[in-house]
Design an enzyme around this catalytic site. Structure first.
Site, mmCIF file in Angstrom:
data_model
loop_
_atom_site.group_PDB
_atom_site.id
_atom_site.type_symbol
_atom_site.label_atom_id
_atom_site.label_comp_id
_atom_site.label_asym_id
_atom_site.label_seq_id
_atom_site.Cartn_x
_atom_site.Cartn_y
_atom_site.Cartn_z
ATOM 1 N N CYS A 247 153.103 -12.068 7.540
ATOM 2 C CA CYS A 247 152.942 -11.580 8.946
ATOM 3 C C CYS A 247 154.203 -11.113 9.585
ATOM 4 O O CYS A 247 155.010 -11.742 9.551
ATOM 5 C CB CYS A 247 152.392 -12.594 9.949
ATOM 6 N N ARG B 268 143.585 -2.825 6.164
ATOM 7 C CA ARG B 268 143.001 -1.712 7.183
ATOM 8 C C ARG B 268 141.951 -0.587 6.558
ATOM 9 O O ARG B 268 141.335 -0.126 7.229
ATOM 10 C CB ARG B 268 144.355 -1.130 7.800
#
Length: 411
Positions: free
Chosen positions: A134, A263
């Site tokens: 992250c 994504r």
């Protein structure tokens, strides 16, 4: 399970498999594809939609999204141990969802062990992934996510704690990481070797540094080098997979054992059926009409309503962020798009869907390519003096000890 009937381009004839099934500990994933955890996206509703979405021709050949591995959105181990209502909701799985996969964020070995112990002893997970990738500032400035592998002893201790507790219930542990903090502070090769030595079942690499966030191009050569370096367990590649063809290209160029998709599936939950078909050796792809896309959007909103215990308003607020992704490339018109972005009930959603031309064909290239925000490169937010040494100093130990509680509290 209901499977949507989206239209394929060609008959679902299967050729020679591109990759064998993915083995993660005791689990065999027939389609070597993993859904990347995405905050606010990969909840139980979206995961079910991805498992369902496909087309009649693919389903008849056993090529659907159901054969991939779906990881829930990241949960902090501290919040899980404290059983906060939101963390408990995030680890929910459908009864027929197997393996049940949970991703944990942690900066503390003891809390990691407690969280994994809870998941194992209460039979809440079949697979656990650890987040070391992250790049979000509120995570990295506390020494977590992509910042953590720089502190090699802390990284090894967290991985060891998770693997040890997971082994007690035969629950395999994997790690997902980035190349490093920036180009001057790369960590992936050393961290991957440490993780494998501690007993992880697979390693996934996003071919970007934390400083890149989602900008620029993913470095697939790093995935290739990692695959050449790590031979004991599967190596998975992540970054810039927008289509089944991209996934095939990554495998060809890197030799990786499977792919992790983030994504690329936004507004395209049927991408996993495409990937299943591609790795099975067929060129069939799902090319839905606007009507079929709208039906998938409606199904998504319905599943979100169930996820939010019947709260239609909350579900519709959630679905709003998906509108542009679903309609990318289609001639839906700015007025309808704007109204959909304000939808507040399923009935309102139905009325707006009824104004669109269901026969509009798949727009091809206009609907392909990048989805989600790319952003730009940046200086990574880190704890004070984090880069001075790969060992924790006394102050950093104190920072790390308090960090997870702060993240769990929303800080």
């Amino acid at each position: 399970m209901t499977t949507s009937t989206l239209a394929p381009t060609t008959p679902a004839t299967t050729g020679e498999r591109v990759l064998p099934p993915l083995r993660i500990g005791r689990h065999v994933i027939d389609s070597p594809v993993v859904l990347a955890p995405m905050a606010g996206i990969t909840n139980r509703a979206f995961r079910r939609l991805c498992r369902e979405a496909g087309d009649a021709g693919l389903a008849a050949s056993g090529l659907t999204g159901e054969s991939s591995l779906y990881v829930n959105e990241m949960v902090t181990s501290r919040a899980l141990v404290e059983r906060t209502p939101e963390s408990m909701r995030l680890i929910e799985h459908d009864e027929d969802e197997r393996p049940r996969s949970v991703q944990l964020y942690s900066v503390d070995p003891a809390t990691t062990a407690a969280a994994v112990r809870m998941l194992v002893t209460e039979d809440r997970a079949d697979h656990i992934d650890l987040n070391f990738g992250c790049p979000v500032p509120k995570v990295t400035r506390k020494g977590g996510g992509a910042a953590l592998p720089w502190k090699r002893d802390l990284f090894r201790a967290i991985v060891s704690a998770a693997v040890t507790e997971g082994a007690k219930g035969d629950v395999p542990v994997t790690v997902k990481m980035r190349k490093g903090i920036d180009d001057e502070h790369l960590t992936y090769l050393e961290a991957a070797r440490a993780a494998v030595d501690e007993g992880v079942a697979a390693v996934a690499l996003h071919g970007r540094t934390a400083s890149q966030a989602y900008s620029g191009q993913a470095d697939w050569s790093a995935i290739k080098l990692l695959k050449e370096t790590i031979t004991e367990v599967p190596v998975l590649g992540n970054g810039d997979i927008w289509s089944a063809e991209d996934a095939l290209a990554m495998v060809e160029q890197t030799g990786c054992d499977g792919v992790v998709v983030g994504r690329g599936c936004l507004g395209r939950p049927w991408l996993f059926a495409d990937l299943s078909a591609a790795f099975a050796g067929t060129e069939v792809r799902v090319t839905p009409t606007l009507g079929e896309v709208a039906a998938t959007l409606r199904r998504h909103a319905e599943l979100l309503t169930d996820f939010y215990a019947g709260d239609e308003l909350r579900a519709c607020r959630d679905i709003r962020k998906h509108i542009a992704w679903y309609l990318k490339g289609f001639p839906a018109g700015s007025t309808v798009r704007n109204q959909l972005a304000l939808v507040d009930s399923l009935a309102a959603l139905d009325r707006l869907i009824a104004t669109m031309d269901p026969s509009s064909p798949w727009p091809g290239a206009a609907a392909e390519g990048q989805r989600g925000r790319a952003g730009s490169s940046r200086v990574v937010a880190l704890p004070e003096n984090w880069l001075a040494s790969q060992e924790l100093d006394e102050d950093q130990r104190a920072q790390v000890a308090a960090a997870e509680q702060s993240v769990a509290d929303g800080g």
